[in-house]
Design a protein around this motif. Structure first.
Motif, PDB file in Angstrom:
ATOM      1  N   ASN A   4       0.793  -1.220   0.000  1.00  0.00           N
ATOM      2  CA  ASN A   4       0.000   0.000   0.000  1.00  0.00           C
ATOM      3  C   ASN A   4       0.829   1.275   0.000  1.00  0.00           C
ATOM      4  N   TYR A   5       2.092   1.147   0.375  1.00  0.00           N
ATOM      5  CA  TYR A   5       2.860   2.365   0.607  1.00  0.00           C
ATOM      6  C   TYR A   5       3.983   2.591  -0.396  1.00  0.00           C
ATOM      7  N   ALA A   6       4.403   1.521  -1.053  1.00  0.00           N
ATOM      8  CA  ALA A   6       5.522   1.686  -1.983  1.00  0.00           C
ATOM      9  C   ALA A   6       5.057   1.421  -3.405  1.00  0.00           C
ATOM     10  N   THR A   7       5.702   2.102  -4.332  1.00  0.00           N
ATOM     11  CA  THR A   7       5.481   1.811  -5.743  1.00  0.00           C
ATOM     12  C   THR A   7       6.684   1.017  -6.229  1.00  0.00           C
ATOM     13  N   VAL A   8       6.416  -0.110  -6.871  1.00  0.00           N
ATOM     14  CA  VAL A   8       7.508  -0.956  -7.343  1.00  0.00           C
ATOM     15  C   VAL A   8       7.431  -1.044  -8.864  1.00  0.00           C
ATOM     16  N   ASN A   9       8.458  -0.566  -9.521  1.00  0.00           N
ATOM     17  CA  ASN A   9       8.528  -0.555 -10.977  1.00  0.00           C
ATOM     18  C   ASN A   9       7.397   0.278 -11.594  1.00  0.00           C
ATOM     19  N   PRO A  10       7.611   1.586 -11.623  1.00  0.00           N
ATOM     20  CA  PRO A  10       6.563   2.518 -12.029  1.00  0.00           C
ATOM     21  C   PRO A  10       6.162   2.375 -13.501  1.00  0.00           C
ATOM     22  N   CYS A  11       4.869   2.565 -13.728  1.00  0.00           N
ATOM     23  CA  CYS A  11       4.317   2.516 -15.086  1.00  0.00           C
ATOM     24  C   CYS A  11       3.956   3.938 -15.505  1.00  0.00           C
ATOM     25  N   VAL A  12       4.753   4.887 -15.053  1.00  0.00           N
ATOM     26  CA  VAL A  12       4.392   6.279 -15.241  1.00  0.00           C
ATOM     27  C   VAL A  12       5.655   7.130 -15.174  1.00  0.00           C
ATOM     28  N   MET A  13       5.625   8.280 -15.799  1.00  0.00           N
ATOM     29  CA  MET A  13       6.745   9.214 -15.696  1.00  0.00           C
ATOM     30  C   MET A  13       6.226  10.498 -15.052  1.00  0.00           C
ATOM     31  N   CYS A  14       7.047  11.528 -14.996  1.00  0.00           N
ATOM     32  CA  CYS A  14       6.623  12.688 -14.207  1.00  0.00           C
ATOM     33  C   CYS A  14       6.137  13.843 -15.082  1.00  0.00           C
ATOM     34  N   MET A  15       5.531  14.810 -14.440  1.00  0.00           N
ATOM     35  CA  MET A  15       4.894  15.915 -15.174  1.00  0.00           C
ATOM     36  C   MET A  15       5.851  16.697 -16.089  1.00  0.00           C
ATOM     37  N   PRO A  16       7.048  17.056 -15.605  1.00  0.00           N
ATOM     38  CA  PRO A  16       7.933  17.828 -16.491  1.00  0.00           C
ATOM     39  C   PRO A  16       8.262  17.092 -17.792  1.00  0.00           C
ATOM     40  N   MET A  17       8.315  15.766 -17.728  1.00  0.00           N
ATOM     41  CA  MET A  17       8.530  14.987 -18.959  1.00  0.00           C
ATOM     42  C   MET A  17       7.450  15.296 -19.997  1.00  0.00           C
ATOM     43  N   GLY A  18       6.198  15.297 -19.535  1.00  0.00           N
ATOM     44  CA  GLY A  18       5.102  15.603 -20.446  1.00  0.00           C
ATOM     45  C   GLY A  18       5.189  17.018 -20.985  1.00  0.00           C
ATOM     46  N   SER A  19       5.665  17.926 -20.138  1.00  0.00           N
ATOM     47  CA  SER A  19       5.737  19.327 -20.570  1.00  0.00           C
ATOM     48  C   SER A  19       6.720  19.483 -21.729  1.00  0.00           C
ATOM     49  N   VAL A  20       7.801  18.705 -21.712  1.00  0.00           N
ATOM     50  CA  VAL A  20       8.794  18.809 -22.785  1.00  0.00           C
ATOM     51  C   VAL A  20       8.175  18.396 -24.118  1.00  0.00           C
ATOM     52  N   LEU A  21       7.372  17.337 -24.092  1.00  0.00           N
ATOM     53  CA  LEU A  21       6.733  16.883 -25.334  1.00  0.00           C
ATOM     54  C   LEU A  21       5.829  17.969 -25.906  1.00  0.00           C
ATOM     55  N   ALA A  22       5.115  18.661 -25.023  1.00  0.00           N
ATOM     56  CA  ALA A  22       4.235  19.732 -25.493  1.00  0.00           C
ATOM     57  C   ALA A  22       5.045  20.919 -26.012  1.00  0.00           C
ATOM     58  N   PHE A  23       6.031  21.356 -25.243  1.00  0.00           N
ATOM     59  CA  PHE A  23       6.819  22.529 -25.655  1.00  0.00           C
ATOM     60  C   PHE A  23       7.575  22.287 -26.953  1.00  0.00           C
ATOM     61  N   ARG A  24       8.095  21.067 -27.111  1.00  0.00           N
ATOM     62  CA  ARG A  24       8.861  20.791 -28.331  1.00  0.00           C
ATOM     63  C   ARG A  24       7.951  20.681 -29.556  1.00  0.00           C
ATOM     64  N   GLY A  25       6.649  20.751 -29.327  1.00  0.00           N
ATOM     65  CA  GLY A  25       5.719  20.732 -30.455  1.00  0.00           C
ATOM     66  C   GLY A  25       5.411  22.116 -30.993  1.00  0.00           C
ATOM     67  N   ILE A  26       6.047  23.140 -30.426  1.00  0.00           N
ATOM     68  CA  ILE A  26       5.849  24.512 -30.895  1.00  0.00           C
ATOM     69  C   ILE A  26       7.161  24.989 -31.507  1.00  0.00           C
TER      70      ILE A  26
END
Lengths: 443, 489
Positions: A4-26
């Protein structure tokens, strides 16, 4: 044993990663993180592995001093140096956990910076709040698209254009396909974002220091004057560039699922026909017919095969739809992003499936074992389970570090669906080969 | 005053020098990265993580938001000969409420449930940026978990912003030091060593270990490539520490010297010369005539065996101009020697975390005209690679695509390489890798097609293209304009 308390082997990345994909699209946009140096380096590394492209992301490189006394000086210095080095038209400043936790007023620092430097309007600085602890890369991506539109869109004369917002992370090949489809319908459109060139740049002489391509800045500005917005992706609802345009400029906004698979692509095509008042070019009718033909050809090979699909919400939703269309059994459907809308949408397609969201790979692994999954489909991060359980993994989506061609992987549209159906079927057929008796051959 | 080597930010100029004459260079280094300069460095946490992660049976728990764990999952290509727990990514996955109310409870609970599920012999708990800000008492939580769970639970103090990657190395060394000396090793062999700063990337250890065995030397533990907690506990029993990656492990070597009286020697297992020196140094230290003779025998045998293979590649790569940009200085120095063995010239050499004495050593080693750079960024590397007319870049993944986009061959010498480069056989692999990339036909493909209706260009016979690598074309065609585009202006 419970977990319940630990995440083991994440299936997700963090918000700034997503921001780069958006910014690099401009076009001409340099992403920059306000935070410690590591965030930019890690994300550069992660994206370089995936796209096999050089990825430059600046950082305000906050040190201990900055964390204690505030990062104003670092951010200003960083902006100044980015302008000197890259001469961008836009700097996208995404915050990291550190900047958010120490409570940096990024918009305030930026306006101070503009005044001090006496900056003209030729450089836009767009702040966006993206601490990793608040959401996943998917939310970071959508928050950033919204921030971009908020900063740039400005009312002028109506332009009779369609805003097409790609509200979920797709591949450069996907974006190229969508663009071509709109162009062949002579659709007067503004596409946001467009990283089809910036993350999949051709090798040419005189490579520029910032990759060419991206949505033209004037186009983004003009988004306030379009007659309609169509957003692809229905899962991430909190932040939406289309929603903002609707609320602020009264631009009618429609959301559709990512056009993955036959029916979702039909919905997209129907909508485009409605908007443009033109029938879809014959080329796409043929493509659709070939997809249907492919689906019929393979239906017995793939029938009832138990598949696990995981990754980003909207991509997983579309692929769940596609594999259901050909009679597979999508027993485990999962996303690392916590998102009830996604769970509900998947349930409508396949009520009997085990649906996970906000999960890690331990959860996915458990369900894969419980359901005797025969085929996995998702990012390369599922490879350990694939190897351990000896289940083939078809790599789709971000990140894909251990196979080539991620940037050219087409999943959307009739063509993308047909390719994916082929891949799925061939993977299963190869699996069967392994169980066959080998003919004795004499050389 | 040296004239400007490349156009860069004023603050960066003192970090870039060109060697000329005998004078050792005063090169600025070991400072915080400049904001906005796009440093290739990572953070304190990353430094700690890369040093400790190769410990194969430990549970590595990242106390922080999910990003820090996502990007470091199985990040270092360190091979294991057994345990695989280190290939998992564990995180407390801090959310907004945890940041507001503190993460100590979540951490304590996570430790409890992970220990029950995975039964590890020890846990390393890494702190990240936000932990450093909200002030969770990592030490106290680890201490009470250790008492409760009855295994070492070691805090690694590595908030990302509290220094550079180098400070992360130190935090990792401090964590290792807590483990060392907690178990005794029974042995009759008086010849025992630890390998410090050997990370078993691509399985390098397999190229090293047999020689030590042949010489009668026991390796107690390699820190940290393919190491296990049990062996680390016994590291204090060694008679000698052999330090390879000096940047990350000299601090620990000194600690072990001070507290356990173990001397250390700097060595490198990369390159035929350095590998030979490493064996000689070890034998010389123990001063056993039989061992010294054995070492010489190994060196003779192995250099002869691999020599003619290397010779073959040398003919194909000799004279090429190499650029080196490494994380640590030790690898960079070793590379200079290895390129000498291949008759190649080093035209650029830089590191992320080199110190003053590292750069002094480097400037003695390289030839006149070589550019030395600390904490380089992509724009500087681009311009340098072109100005120095490099035929090859040796570096890590981020730099790979930078080189490729300029049409410059590349060799990965970092965590992501999948071929062993250490030992005598590793040098053969390295030479082959350089040959493979430098002499690949892809660089001779025409970068531009001859247009049918182009009036400017003479039509060419099919199949004949200019045999010039296309990065050279970039320089040769309208050089001035292009190079300006590359620079800071």
């Amino acid at each position: 044993m419970s977990k319940n308390y630990a995440t083991v082997n994440p299936c997700v990345m963090c918000m700034p990663m997503g921001s780069v994909l958006a910014f690099r699209g401009i076009e001409n946009t340099m992403p920059m993180f306000h935070g410690s140096q590591g965030c930019s380096t890690y994300i550069r590394l992660h994206l370089a592995h995936h796209f096999r492209e050089p990825i430059d992301i600046a950082s305000s490189a906050l040190s201990e001093r900055g964390a204690v006394y505030g990062g104003t000086a670092n951010l200003k210095m960083g902006l100044k140096n980015v302008i000197k080095g890259y001469n961008p038209r836009i700097i996208g400043v995404a915050t990291t956990c550190l900047a958010e936790t120490i409570g940096e007023d990024v918009p305030g620092i930026i306006s101070e910076f503009r005044q001090e430097e006496g900056m003209a309007d030729d450089i836009t600085i767009i702040p966006v709040s993206t601490p990793s602890y608040r959401g996943s890369h998917e939310e970071g991506y959508n928050e950033t698209l919204k921030a971009i539109v908020q900063s740039l869109a400005s009312p002028a004369l109506p332009n009779e254009k369609l805003n097409l917002v790609i509200g979920a992370i797709v591949s450069p090949a996907d974006i190229r396909y969508l663009k071509q489809m709109l162009d062949e319908l002579n659709c007067n459109r503004i596409l946001l974002p467009d990283f089809s060139d910036t993350f999949d740049a051709p090798l040419v002489e005189n490579n520029p220091k910032m990759p060419a391509g991206g949505t033209p800045i004037d186009d983004v500005k003009d988004m306030a004057n379009s007659s309609e917005t169509l957003s692809l992706g229905i899962c991430t609802q909190a932040a939406s560039a289309g929603g903002y345009l609707e609320n602020t400029f009264n631009i009618p906004h429609t959301r559709l699922p990512l056009p993955i698979g036959l029916e979702y692509t039909d919905m997209f095509a129907w909508k485009l026909e409605e908007i443009t008042g033109q029938p879809l070019p014959g080329k796409y009718e043929s493509e659709r017919g070939r997809l249907l033909d492919t689906m019929v050809d393979v239906h017995k090979y793939v029938a009832k095969v138990r598949i696990a699909v995981f990754g980003d919400t909207d991509t997983v939703l579309g692929i769940t739809k596609l594999v259901s269309e050909i009679g597979m059994d999508p027993v485990v459907i999962a996303s690392g992003t916590h998102n009830p809308v996604f769970a509900e949408a998947v349930k409508n397609i396949t009520p009997g499936s085990t649906i996970l969201h906000g999960c890690d790979f331990t959860d996915i692994h458990r369900e894969i074992k419980n359901h005797g999954v025969e085929l996995m489909l998702g990012p390369f991060t599922g490879r350990q389970i694939s190897m351990k359980e000896n289940i083939p993994l078809i790599r789709v989506g971000l990140p894909n570090h251990d196979r080539v061609g991620a940037a050219r992987q087409l999943v959307v549209g009739y063509e993308g669906a047909a390719r994916l159906v082929d891949t799925i079927t061939n993977t299963l057929l190869e699996l069967e080969d392994k169980n066959k008796t080998v003919t004795e051959l004499i050389i | 005053m040296q004239e400007k080597i490349i156009n860069t930010l004023d603050e960066r100029e003192k970090y870039i020098k060109q060697k000329s004459g005998r004078i050792t260079l005063p090169l600025a280094c070991n400072n915080d990265s400049l904001a906005g300069a796009v440093s290739q460095r990572a953070c304190v946490y990353s430094g700690a993580r890369v040093v400790l992660n190769p410990i194969t049976d430990a549970l590595h728990l990242v106390h922080g938001p999910i990003g820090c764990a996502s990007y470091t999952w199985d990040i270092r290509g360190s091979f294991t000969s057994g345990a695989t727990l280190y290939k998992n990514s564990f995180s407390t996955d801090m959310k907004e409420l945890d940041v507001v109310f503190g993460g100590e409870k979540k951490l304590a609970n996570a430790l409890r449930e992970l220990a029950a599920r995975y039964n590890p012999p020890a846990v390393f708990v890494y702190s990240t940026c936000i932990i450093g800000v909200i002030g969770d008492d990592l030490g106290a939580v680890c201490k009470s978990a250790q008492d409760e769970l009855n295994i070492p639970v070691i805090p690694v103090q590595s908030p990302g912003f509290k220094g550079t990657k180098r400070d992360g190395y130190k935090a990792a060394c401090n964590a290792l030091f807590q483990l060392i000396g907690t178990e005794e090793r029974k042995t009759t062999n008086p010849y025992t060593v630890n390998l410090l700063g050997e990370y078993n990337v691509a399985g390098d250890l397999e190229n090293i270990k047999p020689y030590f065995e042949e010489m009668g030397v026991d390796i107690i533990v390699s820190l940290t490539g393919d190491s296990r907690i049990e062996d680390i506990r016994k590291a204090h029993c060694a008679k000698l520490n052999l330090v390879q990656c000096s940047g990350s492990m000299t601090y620990l070597a000194k600690q072990l010297g001070k507290n356990y009286g173990i001397p250390f020697k700097r060595i490198s297992f990369f390159g035929t010369d350095d590998m030979s020196t490493a064996l000689r140094t070890t034998a010389g230290f123990f001063n056993d005539p039989a061992m010294i003779e054995k070492a010489e025998e190994i060196i003779r045998r192995e250099t002869e065996r691999t020599g003619h293979q290397i010779e073959e590649f040398k003919r194909r790569v000799g004279g090429k101009r190499a650029a080196i940009y490494m994380g640590g200085a030790a690898k960079a120095v070793s590379l200079v020697r290895a390129f000498r063995e291949l008759d190649m010239e080093v035209v650029i050499i830089g590191t992320q975390t080199g110190k003053r004495d590292d750069y002094e050593q480097i400037s003695c080693l390289v030839r006149d005209g070589t550019v030395i750079i600390d904490d380089a960024n992509p724009l500087e590397l681009r311009e340098l690679l072109i100005r120095q007319n490099a035929d090859l870049l040796v570096s890590g993944v981020k730099e790979r695509f930078l080189a490729y986009k300029l049409g410059i061959p590349f060799c990965d010498f970092n965590h992501d390489r999948i071929i062993t480069f250490e030992g005598f056989d590793g040098m053969v692999n390295f030479a082959e890798e350089i040959d493979t990339t430098v002499n690949s036909p892809v660089w001779n493909l025409p970068v531009r097609r001859n247009c049918c209706n182009s009036r400017k260009q003479e039509p060419k016979k099919s199949g004949s293209h200019e045999n010039i690598p296309f990065h050279e074309k970039i320089i040769n065609t309208g050089a001035s304009a292009n190079v300006e585009e590359l620079c800071y202006s």
